[in-house]
Write an enzyme that holds these catalytic residues in place. Structure first.
Site, PDB file in Angstrom:
ATOM      1  CB  CYS A 129       7.119 -11.015 -11.036  1.00  0.00           C
ATOM      2  SG  CYS A 129       8.420 -12.225 -10.731  1.00  0.00           S
ATOM      3  CG  LEU A 158      -2.096  -0.993   1.206  1.00  0.00           C
ATOM      4  CD1 LEU A 158      -2.990  -0.778   2.428  1.00  0.00           C
ATOM      5  CD2 LEU A 158      -2.918  -0.900  -0.070  1.00  0.00           C
ATOM      6  CE  LYS A 194      12.026  -5.883  -4.118  1.00  0.00           C
ATOM      7  NZ  LYS A 194      11.311  -7.100  -3.679  1.00  0.00           N
ATOM      8  NE  ARG A 253      14.542  -9.167 -15.197  1.00  0.00           N
ATOM      9  CZ  ARG A 253      14.511 -10.429 -14.791  1.00  0.00           C
ATOM     10  NH1 ARG A 253      14.180 -11.385 -15.644  1.00  0.00           N
ATOM     11  NH2 ARG A 253      14.805 -10.731 -13.542  1.00  0.00           N
TER      12      ARG A 253
END
Length: 450
Positions: A266, A256, A332, A339
């Site tokens: 992914c 969140l 991240k 990617r």
């Protein structure tokens, strides 16, 4: 247990190493000779905390080895994990050519009972295709050899993959064979010592589970990003809203955090693939199409803020003459993976608007150079890129950026201006420090804990 891992990418290398760490004899196979030679010499092709140490230890102790000889590896192994790439096609569908090529090779070389495990993220029905390909090869050989196909989707988070594998939230096993289920349970038993989190189901449900999980998480992210954008317009603070809704146990706090959109190998791929799967069944997955659209638009939010604040609309390229310092390139923290990274869209747009871009990332600079070449400036020091920059834009929430030297930042920038795509700082603190601070979905009010 004798295990073969086919594919030494992110999933395959982590899985093979962790299985070896639990005492199994593991052979990792790849067609890339340079990669295999590197692994034999301790060169790890990806950055993942703790992985290198585990690879080196298990190689030294003889439980982990690397080869390009798939035929020999298959003959020596009972369980064969297929962990090759399933890149998205132009229409969003998963490309199964590498998975099926591996299945053909196994069918040509197996001499005794084998378990083929689909570890790659694959569409529903892939196990049936793998089984058909193996049977086809066995028929060509006039051979009758028993085998089974299992779906065992991975749920690894980059940056925390070792812990995720060794201490999994759950392990999903898709099989219709009781004996095979028991073998898979035995294989995963070392990771279930505290709590049994292994779930056995039918193959198609297991294949769907991975897509459904990632699609749900992507939906939460896109939902919260739209709430953040609405908060800015309504004068609300998305951090307070997150606390308010996350305290509801039906919702929870995970995924969140608003920002500049999701990326990686992914979520984008799996959302597209599930939309495509639905289309093939004559079903329009309206919700996921919206999730994908929201995510692409969210990647533009930061550059829109920069252009609105610094751009000169009288120029063909409004940010001409401006320098933007970027903190964070990987999609991240704790990975070098770029990617589908939001940083790629953000930087390309800044360049298109005429800006000069200087960038820092603790791990992803090497990958960034493959994408941007000499079009941007790189530095291994997060402060060096700030000198003379018109603003700092934070794109990835690395820990190194959470408590920086604000006085130093202020002295290096041309003006104390920060665009925070990850909401790392308190607006009130930034105001007191003399910064103009533009986060995502926050109005800058000070909230006191009650």
């Amino acid at each position: 247990m004798k295990i073969c891992i086919i594919g030494t990418g992110y999933v395959g290398l982590v899985a093979g190493t962790c299985f070896a760490e639990s005492g199994n004899d593991v052979i990792c196979v790849d067609v890339d000779e340079a990669k295999i030679e590197g692994l034999k010499n301790g060169v790890i092709p990806i950055y993942e905390p703790g992985l290198k140490e585990l690879v080196l230890r298990n190689c030294e102790e003889g439980r982990l080895s690397f080869t390009t000889d798939l035929a020999s590896a298959v003959k020596a192994s009972l369980v064969n994990f297929i962990a090759v790439g399933t890149p998205p096609g132009e229409d969003g569908s998963a490309d199964l050519q590498y998975v099926l090529d591996v299945a053909r090779t196994i069918g040509r070389n197996m001499e005794s009972f084998k378990i083929l495990v689909d570890k790659s993220t694959v569409p529903v029905g892939t196990a049936d295709k793998v089984r058909a390909v193996v049977n086809e090869e066995l028929e060509k050989r006039h051979a009758t050899i028993e085998f089974d196909v299992v779906s065992n989707p991975e749920f690894l988070k980059e940056g925390a993959a070792i812990d995720d594998f060794m201490k999994p939230d759950r392990v999903v096993i898709g099989t219709d064979n009781v004996r095979t289920a028991e073998i898979m349970k035995e294989l995963y038993a070392p990771f279930m010592r505290k709590t049994n989190r292994l779930i056995v189901m039918d193959i198609r449900s297991a294949e769907m589970t991975k897509y459904a999980a990632n699609a749900m998480l992507a939906t939460k992210i896109s939902f919260m990003n739209q709430i953040a954008n609405l908060c800015e317009r309504m004068g609300a603070d998305v951090s307070a809203v997150r606390e308010g809704i996350g305290s509801d146990s039906r919702i929870g706090y995970d995924f969140l955090f608003p920002g500049v959109g999701y990326g990686g190998s992914c979520f984008p791929k799996d959302v597209k693939a599930l939309v495509k799967t639905a289309e093939e069944c004559d079903y329009e997955f309206i919700l996921l199409k919206a999730v994908e659209e929201v995510n692409e638009l969210q990647k533009l939010v930061l550059t829109d803020k920069i252009n609105l604040r610094l751009g000169d609309n009288s120029l063909l390229k409004p940010l001409t003459g401006k320098t933007i310092a970027i903190w964070g390139l990987s999609f991240k923290p704790r990975t070098d993976d770029m990617r589908e990274a939001p940083s790629v869209v953000i930087i390309n747009r800044l360049l298109a608007l005429g800006a000069k871009v200087c960038a820092h990332d603790p791990e992803a600079v090497k990958e960034a150079k493959k994408i941007f070449g000499e079009n941007i400036v790189y530095s291994n020091n997060q402060y060096d890129i700030l000198k003379g920059a018109d603003a700092l834009a934070i794109v990835t929430e690395w820990n190194e950026y959470r408590n920086p030297d604000f006085d130093r930042i202020k002295s290096l920038l041309r003006q104390p201006l920060i665009f925070d795509g990850r909401n790392l700082y308190q607006p009130s603190r930034m105001k007191e420090a003399g910064f103009e601070y533009l986060p995502i979905g926050r109005n800058g009010r000070h909230f006191v804990d009650i």
